[in-house]
Design a protein around this motif. Sequence first.
Motif, mmCIF file in Angstrom:
data_model
loop_
_atom_site.group_PDB
_atom_site.id
_atom_site.type_symbol
_atom_site.label_atom_id
_atom_site.label_comp_id
_atom_site.label_asym_id
_atom_site.label_seq_id
_atom_site.Cartn_x
_atom_site.Cartn_y
_atom_site.Cartn_z
ATOM 1 N N LYS A 324 14.273 55.136 56.012
ATOM 2 C CA LYS A 324 13.328 54.249 56.363
ATOM 3 C C LYS A 324 11.985 54.909 57.034
ATOM 4 O O LYS A 324 10.980 54.471 56.803
ATOM 5 N N GLY A 327 9.636 56.152 54.588
ATOM 6 C CA GLY A 327 9.013 55.074 53.806
ATOM 7 C C GLY A 327 9.834 54.312 52.897
ATOM 8 O O GLY A 327 9.405 53.528 52.155
ATOM 9 N N ALA A 328 11.287 54.364 53.033
ATOM 10 C CA ALA A 328 12.063 53.403 52.068
ATOM 11 C C ALA A 328 12.039 51.863 52.407
ATOM 12 O O ALA A 328 12.100 51.756 53.634
ATOM 13 N N HIS A 329 11.499 51.125 51.352
ATOM 14 C CA HIS A 329 11.709 49.570 51.805
ATOM 15 C C HIS A 329 13.201 49.201 51.661
ATOM 16 O O HIS A 329 14.129 49.909 51.069
ATOM 17 N N LYS A 330 13.470 48.175 52.287
ATOM 18 C CA LYS A 330 14.591 47.724 51.982
ATOM 19 C C LYS A 330 15.242 47.366 50.695
ATOM 20 O O LYS A 330 16.180 47.790 50.302
ATOM 21 N N LEU A 333 16.455 50.619 49.634
ATOM 22 C CA LEU A 333 17.615 51.012 49.874
ATOM 23 C C LEU A 333 18.909 50.324 49.194
ATOM 24 O O LEU A 333 19.897 50.658 48.795
#
Lengths: 795, 234
Positions: A324, A327-330, A333
């Motif tokens: 996260k 930069g990972a969005h929900k 994920l």
Amino acid sequence: MIRHFIVTSFKHFKKNLSFSLINLFGLATAMAVCLMILLYVYRELSFDRFHADAENICRIAINVDIQGDILYEPFSSAPMGPDLLEAFPEVTNVVRLSGRQEANVWQNDRFTTFNKSHYADSTFFDIFSFELLRGNPSRALAEPYSLVITESTAQMLFPDQDPMGQLVRLDDDRRMYTITGIAADCPPNSHLQFDLLRSFTTLVEHRHQYMNTWDGGISYYTYLVISGETDMDALYEKTEALAYEKVNYQFEGMGIKMSLEFFPITSIRLRSPFSSEMEEANTYWKVWLFSLVALFVLFIAGFNYVNLCIAKSGKRAREIGMRKVLGAHKPALRRQFYLETLFITGLSFLAALLLVEFFMPLFNNMLNTNLHLFSLPWWVFLAAMILFVGFFGLLASLYPAWYMASFQPVRILKGEFWSKPGRFQPRNLLLLTQFIISMALIVCTLVVYLQVNYFQFKDRGFRQENIMAVRAFTQEDAELFRQSMATYPWVERQSIATSFPGGTSYMEGIIPEDADPGFMSHRIWVDHQYANTLELKLKEGRFFERDDGLEETNALVNETLVKRSGWTEPLGKTIDRAGTTYTVIGVLDDYFFQSLHYDVEPLLVNVLGNRPSYMSHPFWILIAYEGVERADVLLTVQKEWNDLFPGNTLSHVFIPELLELQYVTEVSFGKLFLAFTLLAIIIAMLGVLGLSSFAAQQRQKETGIRKVLGASTFGILYRSSAEFLKWVALASIMALPLAYWYMERWLAGFAYSIGFPFWTLAVAMTSMIIIAIMVVASQSLKAARTNPAEVLKTE
Amino acid sequence: MIKTVDLTKVFRTEEVETTALNQVSFEIKEGEFVAIMGPSGCGKSTLLNIMGLLDNPSGGAYYFLDQEVSNYSEKQRANLRKRNIGFVFQNFNLIDELSVFENVELPLIYLGYSAAERKQRVEEVLEQMQIMHRRNHFPLQLSGGQQQRVAVSRAVVAKPHIILADEPTGNLDSTHGDEVMNLLETLNKNGTTIIMVTHSQRDASYSQRIIRLFDGQIVTEDKTTEFVLTAAAQ
């Protein structure tokens, strides 16, 4: 990115190998169970649907109301079908079949017995989609003394010759039959099975007098093709008018009425209410119950997967937090977790296929089926694969994905990621559901097992041990054989009869004194040794004392017949049947001459001597023996038979074996149900294991502090178990009434049932508590034994 | 580049309200190397989290690259963060299951770079950080210093404007610590803005400016030379 996710999934699998294998085992087992049940359910639902016209084929059933007594049978008389065809344009074709009979095919001086033989109209192959490999489908059964045999029958009879056009003698028919067709063996998912078919026109020649009346000779299975657009209500109305014209007018004012019903062929396998089906039917509840178990097992495995994922999420928190931060969005994920789940469900599906291949023989053995993976059409298999791997994967990943994707990186980086205590946790709902399903399954399994056990060991009111029956063609042959067996000291008693408990009996309409217009009753003919040989109990009166003419007009009846006749003093009462009056000389205690699936029905017993000559019953020599092994009995019987009737096949049955066979479906069903339930519980407990290890991890610090402050190991175990027992208690409140409600209804479907055993509820609850404590304790014990210094240091 | 005006952060539980940051105002210009110091619980990490767009303030304004971002949604913050900020943590926060290469590659995956571009960029950075020979190793196979070099590689691979470092040498011995600080200094000299939270005066001496916090408020903002002198005088 997909590649990255797949690589990550594989690495996670490898890294947490034991955890991944538990997951894989749980899911693969559940999928294997579901696949096997799917194969079974698909087979059951596919029964009789292979006929091109399946949706339009119905079988006539008669419903005769005799002053409130209902006789409901799948039989019809010979002219009913042709009359309907002639009268109503909606009926487009008709075929009549005689009930399933045994046939002995003579070749030279030897005969071969086939169990599945019918007389059938020439329209047989037009209506049904049984494949005729050789011969003309429309003509093969047209002429009298035509015979169609199956491929297997042909192989047995003519291994080296072309069977077409061969002449053979059947039973004691004087004329020879000509083989006019070879049919493919019947598909296993057909309620109608045959080894050979004789033309119905042959029967017309034999039984001329029974072929034209609606109210006599009601013993045929008649199948109609009813046009698809037919208004069935209108057809029933017209049929009623026809029935009045043909039969009911005679009974006006007598309280007797016959009506016809059209029973869809596709419903025969699972919804037949009749005890007189050609092949043993199955029941809807069994298919439902199995489907329900499959669904439960799949749910439990899904919950289990979810719980284990969440239990291990602590280990992944840092990774998720970092993703996260980077930069990972929900959604990204969630996609990752879905793909990871897909990876596991995909592997599980492959493992499930191997498990199915491995356990299929056992499964087939238990259910007496011949299923294999490829029994499923490709589209069902594909749908199952998409459902198990894709859809199930999506469902199972939803909550872990939602849960883990919602980790807040700030909290994770601070080392806090567990939810705060006291908040409602969806995983507790999963746990509750698992406990509910497991407990309900325990109760169901116990009840099914007890009921099956009851079937197997209930006293049926006659000798069930050490008794065999040998079939003879004529009464004289039977007498000859009886005499030859009488020389053996281990033969206790013998009797000759037209039937025996568990065998076929015939139903006839009788008119007991004071009970006009009468009712249908089973009828057998026996010699005076019958009651003695079978150890039947007399309620009052006497049994036959001799086999000659002096007993010819005497009769014995069972208690049910007495009750149905409304007699209080039955001895001396009379019974009319086909112009002869019989006097009741004795009343037998009710005994289960049919299977326990059905209520005891009225039974009329006459002496062999007055058996009508047109009846083609076989004769059975019943041999009660003692002090000798079954194998030795069979050897001796075989030897005597060969000496007396050389070249003829011995047909025999050990009655205890036959009785077992009657309940074999229930017994295997019970065993299979038990096996599936055990698996479901094991999988569920894996989930509990996951959650308790999760709880133990969550409480590591708390446990450490409690230990430092002096808590004992037992105290810590008690605290962690109490948490789970709370859920067991709550689950009991929901599961037990549910299980009671369902099983009470299930038991109501049996004529003889155990009644709902309430103690099973207590057993289910106690066993669940014990299992849960054991599983939870195994995890908590680890935590409770850990050195608190280490835990607090890492904190 | 970064400007806060009366920045406030309050943590609330059912019973307690804790003010972690109390009207903090300061500005950091592009190319600066700033250290944030203060005792435990003074709000350093909270400030770093807000500056790193990992968290939102409770009040005040936060300008990041001239945009007021204090009310941004998580998604907006994530988008801004992944393009502009690199993070270095005390405990490295590498993903154990991924190799050195894969760890460094991760930010580029979320930025949507092609596989070829990712390979080129990662290899460049690994060469630059002199850790290329360990590209296929896993974090647990590396020393602490090497792990932090991987973490720094990951922080710079997407060429961010700012690197936020939270106690970057906290888990390292002094030799490895100096190595990491030299790396950060080099990055700063090449134009990257660096903001570092630290307890270590030695590390702080690499910066150009020190913001000192106490009880959620800025107590001093010194040029590093002044601070070092004061510290020496004390």
